[in-house]
Design an enzyme around this catalytic site. Structure first.
Site, PDB file in Angstrom:
ATOM      1  N   GLY A 107       0.828  -1.201   0.000  1.00 54.21           N
ATOM      2  CA  GLY A 107       0.000   0.000   0.000  1.00 54.21           C
ATOM      3  C   GLY A 107       0.856   1.241   0.000  1.00 54.21           C
ATOM      4  N   CYS A 108       0.354   2.302  -0.612  1.00 49.80           N
ATOM      5  CA  CYS A 108       1.111   3.553  -0.635  1.00 49.80           C
ATOM      6  C   CYS A 108       0.585   4.542   0.394  1.00 49.80           C
ATOM      7  CB  CYS A 108       1.077   4.172  -2.034  1.00 49.80           C
ATOM      8  SG  CYS A 108      -0.537   4.808  -2.506  1.00 49.80           S
ATOM      9  N   GLY A 109      -0.580   4.270   1.005  1.00 49.96           N
ATOM     10  CA  GLY A 109      -1.051   5.093   2.103  1.00 49.96           C
ATOM     11  C   GLY A 109      -1.605   6.435   1.713  1.00 49.96           C
ATOM     12  N   LEU A 110      -2.040   6.618   0.495  1.00 47.94           N
ATOM     13  CA  LEU A 110      -2.579   7.899   0.034  1.00 47.94           C
ATOM     14  C   LEU A 110      -4.096   7.866   0.085  1.00 47.94           C
ATOM     15  CD1 LEU A 110      -2.125  10.683  -1.337  1.00 47.94           C
ATOM     16  CD2 LEU A 110      -2.166   9.488  -3.521  1.00 47.94           C
TER      17      LEU A 110
END
Length: 284
Positions: A107-110
């Site tokens: 996941g990139c967490g955006l």
């Protein structure tokens, strides 16, 4: 409650200590729950939460219109607040497909997005040919600053506003987070039936790529900011046909792409005399 008064101690300029109170902006965990599944949790100011729920849902592509929502409730929880949204059957099917597509270990967490491709999703180009003047750019920033009640009380809140030429600043939302303020603004514009293509968005923060992405979804042709953009934000605005104006200080500013929408003053003279490359910067 958007602000809370707390006691504090300090030291005066003359060196003497003192006790007093001041207002601090509230920051609360806000969960976005779709059909019983938590999509994202944001730290935000607990005000205008219906606008936040709708604006976030639209700007992140979770819904495409208000008709796709069957219900929306704001539910206080033990450690924050849940925004519970129930989607209609057609949108539920699309949401479930999206969740399956995003499922994975990375996941990139955006904003709850779980893949790099989703973070850099392509945007529709803004088609509106709305133009603005130098005076309107300056007036939009000045009007926003004058109406930031939460920031005036706490000195710790961002704001996003919608400015319509000929009418002035007609909508404003504040939040401890700059992205949240823009989501809330998008939500109130949609709920009030405002056509964002007829004016400009003005924000108190720097311009990151997410701010441009949200502007394009809202449909505003011009984004004005008091601070500078990132390089990726400029490239994204150029691709989305959004006029990006930054570093506004009174009647001075810098335009990073699509300056043809600014109709008068020094910048218009520059553009009339040279090719507008969309990726370059023009400034007064």
């Amino acid at each position: 409650m958007a602000a809370e008064t707390v006691p504090f101690s300090g030291r005066n300029e003359d060196g003497r200590g003192f006790f007093s109170t001041r207002a601090l902006v509230q920051e609360t965990a806000i969960a976005f729950v779709y059909n019983g599944t938590t999509e994202a949790v944001m730290m935000a100011t607990p005000a205008d939460l219906e606008d936040f729920a709708i604006g976030f849902s639209l700007n992140e592509g979770l819904i495409e219109g208000l008709e796709e929502l069957d219900a929306l409730t704001v539910q206080p929880a033990e450690h924050g607040i849940e925004l519970r949204l129930w989607l209609n059957s057609a949108r539920t099917a699309a949401y479930q497909t999206r969740r399956r597509h995003l499922a994975g270990p990375t996941g990139c967490g955006l904003c709850g997005i779980e893949s790099l491709s989703e973070a850099m999703r392509p945007l529709k180009r803004v088609a509106a040919d709305t133009t603005v003047s130098e005076k309107e750019i300056a007036d939009a920033v000045a009007s926003l600053a004058a109406l930031q009640r939460l920031h005036q009380a706490t000195h710790a809140a961002h704001a996003a506003g919608y400015y319509c030429p000929g009418r002035g600043l007609i909508a404003l939302r504040e939040d401890v987070g700059r992205h949240n303020a823009l989501d809330k603004l998008g939500g109130t514009l949609k709920r009030d039936g405002v056509d964002a293509s007829r004016g400009l968005l003005v924000i108190t923060s720097r311009v990151s790529v997410e701010m441009v992405q949200k502007t394009a979804v809202i449909g505003a042709p011009v984004l004005v900011a008091v601070s500078a953009p990132t390089a990726l934000a400029v490239r994204t605005a150029a691709a989305a046909n959004v006029t990006l104006v930054g570093v506004v200080r009174g009647d001075t500013y810098q335009v990073f792409c699509h300056g043809h929408r600014i109709t008068d003053g020094a910048l218009a003279q520059v553009i009339d005399g040279a090719h507008d490359h969309d990726q370059g910067s023009a400034h007064r």
